[in-house]
Scaffold this motif. Structure first.
Motif, PDB file in Angstrom:
ATOM      1  N   ARG A  75     -19.849  17.919   0.374  1.00 61.23           N
ATOM      2  CA  ARG A  75     -20.450  16.687   1.218  1.00 61.23           C
ATOM      3  C   ARG A  75     -21.346  16.944   2.089  1.00 61.23           C
ATOM      4  NH1 ARG A  75     -19.118  13.966   5.468  1.00 61.23           N
ATOM      5  NH2 ARG A  75     -19.528  11.809   5.295  1.00 61.23           N
ATOM      6  N   PRO A 121     -19.393   9.520  -0.039  1.00 59.54           N
ATOM      7  CA  PRO A 121     -18.322   8.800   0.549  1.00 59.54           C
ATOM      8  C   PRO A 121     -17.944   9.200   2.048  1.00 59.54           C
ATOM      9  CG  PRO A 121     -17.596  10.591  -1.008  1.00 59.54           C
ATOM     10  CD  PRO A 121     -19.078  10.556  -0.919  1.00 59.54           C
ATOM     11  N   TRP A 124     -11.949  10.823   2.684  1.00 57.91           N
ATOM     12  CA  TRP A 124     -11.473  11.140   1.318  1.00 57.91           C
ATOM     13  C   TRP A 124      -9.774  11.642   1.750  1.00 57.91           C
ATOM     14  CZ3 TRP A 124     -15.227  13.765   3.865  1.00 57.91           C
ATOM     15  CH2 TRP A 124     -14.942  15.154   4.380  1.00 57.91           C
ATOM     16  N   LEU A 140      -8.162  13.491  -5.625  1.00 59.08           N
ATOM     17  CA  LEU A 140      -8.876  13.285  -4.473  1.00 59.08           C
ATOM     18  C   LEU A 140      -9.502  11.822  -4.369  1.00 59.08           C
ATOM     19  CD1 LEU A 140     -11.067  15.599  -2.545  1.00 59.08           C
ATOM     20  CD2 LEU A 140     -12.305  13.631  -3.404  1.00 59.08           C
ATOM     21  N   THR A 141      -9.207  11.020  -3.542  1.00 69.05           N
ATOM     22  CA  THR A 141      -9.426   9.478  -3.497  1.00 69.05           C
ATOM     23  C   THR A 141     -10.638   9.770  -2.343  1.00 69.05           C
ATOM     24  OG1 THR A 141      -7.441   8.987  -3.825  1.00 69.05           O
ATOM     25  CG2 THR A 141      -8.823   7.306  -2.736  1.00 69.05           C
ATOM     26  N   GLN A 142     -11.806   8.965  -3.072  1.00 71.92           N
ATOM     27  CA  GLN A 142     -12.888   8.949  -2.305  1.00 71.92           C
ATOM     28  C   GLN A 142     -13.082   7.642  -1.658  1.00 71.92           C
ATOM     29  OE1 GLN A 142     -16.072  11.577  -4.299  1.00 71.92           O
ATOM     30  NE2 GLN A 142     -15.363  10.096  -5.684  1.00 71.92           N
ATOM     31  N   GLN A 143     -13.465   7.416  -0.266  1.00 71.49           N
ATOM     32  CA  GLN A 143     -13.459   5.987   0.178  1.00 71.49           C
ATOM     33  C   GLN A 143     -14.822   5.974   0.848  1.00 71.49           C
ATOM     34  OE1 GLN A 143     -10.221   6.724   2.851  1.00 71.49           O
ATOM     35  NE2 GLN A 143      -8.656   6.029   1.305  1.00 71.49           N
ATOM     36  N   ASP A 149     -12.554   2.220  -3.492  1.00 69.95           N
ATOM     37  CA  ASP A 149     -12.101   3.685  -3.603  1.00 69.95           C
ATOM     38  C   ASP A 149     -12.287   4.162  -4.973  1.00 69.95           C
ATOM     39  OD1 ASP A 149     -11.282   3.099  -0.793  1.00 69.95           O
ATOM     40  OD2 ASP A 149      -9.144   3.481  -1.386  1.00 69.95           O
ATOM     41  N   GLU A 151     -10.871   7.461  -7.404  1.00 75.98           N
ATOM     42  CA  GLU A 151     -10.126   8.641  -7.370  1.00 75.98           C
ATOM     43  C   GLU A 151     -10.730   9.529  -8.496  1.00 75.98           C
ATOM     44  OE1 GLU A 151      -5.724   8.697  -7.806  1.00 75.98           O
ATOM     45  OE2 GLU A 151      -6.058   9.568  -9.623  1.00 75.98           O
TER      46      GLU A 151
END
Length: 172
Positions: A75, A121, A124, A140-143, A149, A151
């Protein structure tokens, strides 16, 4: 299962006033409840029984740590905040076969192959959701600040902690 949550440093800085307020508020609450009062000499004091000691805090698994570290570095590379390009970060953490599949996915979808979208994102979290001999699966949940969201499931080969697969979970 353990959960690891990461946020971008600028977000932490932006909310640091709230953090200080929360700590100050917790201190006031502790003082009001008698948690910060001085005890007479020789008196025995006890912590509330429902408060676990700090040593019992959940620790991330090796797979969660590897995925979280990769995602954070990747990132930052995409944002241009570190010297390494995104492809360099991918080469360090991902298997060569997965890298080739991600290059192919990117050319067909015109989006970032790790984020699975064009946007980066803001937050996370990672948690190990499955294990098989020699491998672990990390969700891994990206927000995003203003979006749904997403996943992504990562497969980690435990022997060398190399990420060998990632796939987006279907939308509900």
């Amino acid at each position: 299962m353990n959960t690891t949550v990461k946020t971008r440093t600028t977000v932490k800085t932006r909310t640091s006033g709230k953090t200080r307020t929360a700590v100050a508020g917790a201190t006031v609450l502790l003082a009001a409840a008698g948690g910060l009062t001085a005890a007479p000499a020789g008196a025995v004091t006890q912590a509330p029984s429902d408060t676990p000691p700090i040593s019992h805090a959940a620790r991330a698994t090796a797979a969660e740590t590897q995925v979280g570290t990769f995602f954070e570095e990747y990132r930052l590379a995409v944002l241009g905040e570190i010297d390494d390009p995104p492809q360099g970060v991918r080469r360090r953490y991902l298997s060569p076969a997965l890298n080739l599949r991600l290059d192919d996915w990117q050319s067909r979808n015109d989006a970032d192959p790790v984020f699975r979208t064009r946007a980066v994102p803001a937050f996370w979290s990672a948690r190990e959701v499955a294990a098989a001999p020699g491998y672990a699966t990390v969700a891994l949940t990206q927000q995003w600040v203003d979006g749904p969201d997403r996943e992504i499931r990562y497969t980690v080969r435990l022997a060398d902690r190399r990420i060998t697969d990632l796939e987006a979970r279907p939308s509900p």
